[in-house]
Design an enzyme around this catalytic site. Sequence first.
Site, PDB file in Angstrom:
ATOM      1  N   ARG A  22       1.264  -1.456   0.079  1.00 20.97           N
ATOM      2  CA  ARG A  22       0.049  -0.032   0.139  1.00 20.97           C
ATOM      3  C   ARG A  22       0.686   1.048   0.278  1.00 20.97           C
ATOM      4  NH1 ARG A  22      -5.648  -1.291   1.809  1.00 20.97           N
ATOM      5  NH2 ARG A  22      -5.559  -2.725   0.505  1.00 20.97           N
ATOM      6  N   ARG A  26      -3.513   5.670   0.640  1.00 16.35           N
ATOM      7  CA  ARG A  26      -4.505   7.407   1.194  1.00 16.35           C
ATOM      8  C   ARG A  26      -3.321   8.128   1.920  1.00 16.35           C
ATOM      9  NH1 ARG A  26      -9.452   3.687   2.877  1.00 16.35           N
ATOM     10  NH2 ARG A  26      -7.853   2.083   2.856  1.00 16.35           N
ATOM     11  N   ARG A  35      -7.976  10.147  -5.977  1.00 14.19           N
ATOM     12  CA  ARG A  35      -8.829   9.794  -5.810  1.00 14.19           C
ATOM     13  C   ARG A  35      -9.879  11.041  -5.389  1.00 14.19           C
ATOM     14  NH1 ARG A  35     -12.516   6.461  -4.866  1.00 14.19           N
ATOM     15  NH2 ARG A  35     -12.674   4.932  -3.155  1.00 14.19           N
ATOM     16  N   ASP A  72      -6.121  -3.807  -7.301  1.00 12.02           N
ATOM     17  CA  ASP A  72      -6.597  -4.512  -6.589  1.00 12.02           C
ATOM     18  C   ASP A  72      -6.571  -5.971  -6.982  1.00 12.02           C
ATOM     19  OD1 ASP A  72      -8.058  -2.902  -3.618  1.00 12.02           O
ATOM     20  OD2 ASP A  72      -9.282  -5.474  -4.159  1.00 12.02           O
ATOM     21  N   TYR A 147     -14.322 -12.859  -0.849  1.00  9.91           N
ATOM     22  CA  TYR A 147     -15.072 -11.871  -1.241  1.00  9.91           C
ATOM     23  C   TYR A 147     -15.922 -11.900  -1.628  1.00  9.91           C
ATOM     24  CZ  TYR A 147     -11.853  -8.775   0.791  1.00  9.91           C
ATOM     25  OH  TYR A 147     -10.692  -8.098   1.835  1.00  9.91           O
TER      26      TYR A 147
HETATM   27  O1  CP3 Z   1      -0.377   0.133  -2.969  1.00 10.98           O
HETATM   28  C1  CP3 Z   1      -0.098  -1.016  -3.036  1.00 10.98           C
HETATM   29  O2  CP3 Z   1      -0.039  -1.529  -2.143  1.00 10.98           O
HETATM   30  C2  CP3 Z   1      -1.343  -1.458  -4.585  1.00 10.98           C
HETATM   31  C3  CP3 Z   1      -2.254  -1.383  -4.349  1.00 10.98           C
HETATM   32  C4  CP3 Z   1      -3.354  -2.661  -3.580  1.00 10.98           C
HETATM   33  C5  CP3 Z   1      -4.695  -1.712  -3.445  1.00 10.98           C
HETATM   34  N1  CP3 Z   1      -4.879  -3.316  -2.701  1.00 10.98           N
HETATM   35  C6  CP3 Z   1      -5.361  -0.314  -3.771  1.00 10.98           C
HETATM   36  C7  CP3 Z   1      -6.295  -0.756  -2.793  1.00 10.98           C
HETATM   37  C8  CP3 Z   1      -2.855  -3.978  -3.423  1.00 10.98           C
HETATM   38  C9  CP3 Z   1      -1.764  -4.595  -3.402  1.00 10.98           C
HETATM   39  C10 CP3 Z   1      -4.444  -4.319  -2.543  1.00 10.98           C
HETATM   40  C11 CP3 Z   1      -4.839  -5.516  -2.507  1.00 10.98           C
HETATM   41  C12 CP3 Z   1      -6.027  -5.612  -1.722  1.00 10.98           C
HETATM   42  N2  CP3 Z   1      -7.003  -4.933  -1.893  1.00 10.98           N
HETATM   43  C13 CP3 Z   1      -5.999  -6.836  -0.540  1.00 10.98           C
HETATM   44  C14 CP3 Z   1      -4.639  -7.530  -0.103  1.00 10.98           C
HETATM   45  C15 CP3 Z   1      -3.805  -7.097   1.434  1.00 10.98           C
HETATM   46  C16 CP3 Z   1      -4.360  -6.756   1.872  1.00 10.98           C
HETATM   47  O3  CP3 Z   1      -4.550  -5.315   2.102  1.00 10.98           O
HETATM   48  O4  CP3 Z   1      -4.527  -7.913   2.849  1.00 10.98           O
HETATM   49  C17 CP3 Z   1      -7.229  -7.033  -0.462  1.00 10.98           C
HETATM   50  C18 CP3 Z   1      -7.660  -7.638   0.424  1.00 10.98           C
HETATM   51  C19 CP3 Z   1      -7.591  -5.767  -0.999  1.00 10.98           C
HETATM   52  C20 CP3 Z   1      -8.875  -5.690  -0.847  1.00 10.98           C
HETATM   53  C21 CP3 Z   1      -9.712  -4.659  -1.355  1.00 10.98           C
HETATM   54  N3  CP3 Z   1      -9.855  -3.071  -1.398  1.00 10.98           N
HETATM   55  C22 CP3 Z   1      -9.849  -4.291   0.646  1.00 10.98           C
HETATM   56  C23 CP3 Z   1     -10.676  -4.906   2.014  1.00 10.98           C
HETATM   57  C24 CP3 Z   1     -10.181  -2.321   0.069  1.00 10.98           C
HETATM   58  C25 CP3 Z   1     -11.188  -1.690   1.700  1.00 10.98           C
HETATM   59  C26 CP3 Z   1     -10.589  -1.421   2.939  1.00 10.98           C
HETATM   60  C27 CP3 Z   1      -9.127  -0.432   2.705  1.00 10.98           C
HETATM   61  O5  CP3 Z   1      -8.492  -1.014   3.202  1.00 10.98           O
HETATM   62  O6  CP3 Z   1      -9.444   0.723   2.394  1.00 10.98           O
HETATM   63  C28 CP3 Z   1      -9.668  -2.157  -0.703  1.00 10.98           C
HETATM   64  C29 CP3 Z   1      -9.671  -0.864  -1.060  1.00 10.98           C
HETATM   65  C30 CP3 Z   1      -8.155  -0.259  -1.968  1.00 10.98           C
HETATM   66  N4  CP3 Z   1      -7.505  -0.618  -2.567  1.00 10.98           N
HETATM   67  C31 CP3 Z   1      -8.213   1.207  -1.653  1.00 10.98           C
HETATM   68  C32 CP3 Z   1      -6.209   0.852  -2.111  1.00 10.98           C
HETATM   69  C33 CP3 Z   1      -5.221   1.979  -2.461  1.00 10.98           C
HETATM   70  C34 CP3 Z   1      -8.162   1.976  -0.844  1.00 10.98           C
HETATM   71  C35 CP3 Z   1      -8.968   2.762  -1.855  1.00 10.98           C
HETATM   72  C36 CP3 Z   1      -9.629   4.138  -1.340  1.00 10.98           C
HETATM   73  O7  CP3 Z   1     -10.686   4.159  -0.794  1.00 10.98           O
HETATM   74  O8  CP3 Z   1      -8.884   5.140  -1.822  1.00 10.98           O
END
Ligand code: CP3
Length: 335
Positions: A22, A26, A35, A72, A147
Amino acid sequence: MSTLRKILVNKDKHCKSVWFMRQAGRYLPEFRKIRSQNPDFIELCLNSELSSEITLQPIKRFNLDSAIIFSDILMTPYALGQEVKFIKDQGPELSDFNTERFLDKKEKEFSHKLNPVYKAIEKTRKNLDKDKSLIAFIGAPWTLLVYMINIKKNKNEINFNKLNQKDININQILDKLIKFLCIHIQNQVNAGADIIQIFDSWAGLLPENIIKDYCFVPNAKIVEFCKKEKIPNICFPKGIKEKYEDFNRIVNPDGINLDYDIDPLWVKNKLKDVVIQGGLDPKILLKSEKEMLEGATKYIQAFKDIPYIFNLGHGLLPETDPDRVKKLIEFYRNN
Ligand code: CP3
């Protein structure tokens, strides 16, 4: 060759390399700006131009050793026909799962729907220094299934009644997912990614009697595919505690990411023939600078004699101060 590949492929224990899960997200004001103008998260992931720009934001700011493509894990269920929505403060929500429709999905349509992700990878690779890796990723089958069929009751519990419904043949679904995930891996590598990370974020919710079938075996099949195609791979089976040892033995990935629950000294004794990555609790970046650097020292010291990639035990938290991230990188590079 990138520092990440020197460690992961050549097992170079003197080389240093740092990136964060990540790292594009954010906590960065420049991400929040984009965003705020793009309320639909999936649409943003499908915007190759902006995805590539976001991917490079933390590289520009901190000169990290690797970029991870902004996308994602839920882009896979999206490309398999489910609607994916992100409800603010509630996390992702997917439309109802239909087994028949899922099993009927064709490879061509799947790859076509993900084409913008591959375009973003191509674009990013062109704008990224040659000596930096571009990491692509997938969600492991079990974590995606959680999911896709919506079986998480709360943070730490699975609805097993729903999982065991007669009309859902889990093994058949996992096998189809593995097939499509391997296609997604290959497409991302063809577009220019040079490392694959496999996130099994909900592996820790699996009970003893099914962890092998739902976590170890699917991860092993995907790692086997990567090895056959010579794609360096890192697995992250989050939350499985001492079962990291079984995971490593059965799956045998090139690299394994630690979560923050697991003791680095235990790891050093128990996880052999694998490159270690991460481990540091992302919450420690919210504490005092002293605590953060002490925490980092524990990992740097524990793994100083073996190939180790500096990273965290989960993703950077949105409330993290970017200056802290900068400090942590500087500290690691100077120690
Ligand atoms: O910088 C990075 O790591 C690359 C991008 C990336 C995202 N998601 C962007 C994202 C990566 C590698 C992921 C992986 C991901 N996504 C996982 C595995 C890693 C982990 O966190 O356990 C999972 C379970 C997801 C599913 C997911 N995506 C969830 C549960 C959420 C909402 C909760 C949260 O953390 O915001 C997301 C949204 C998400 N994916 C955001 C980002 C930057 C936030 C989006 C926003 O609201 O701006």
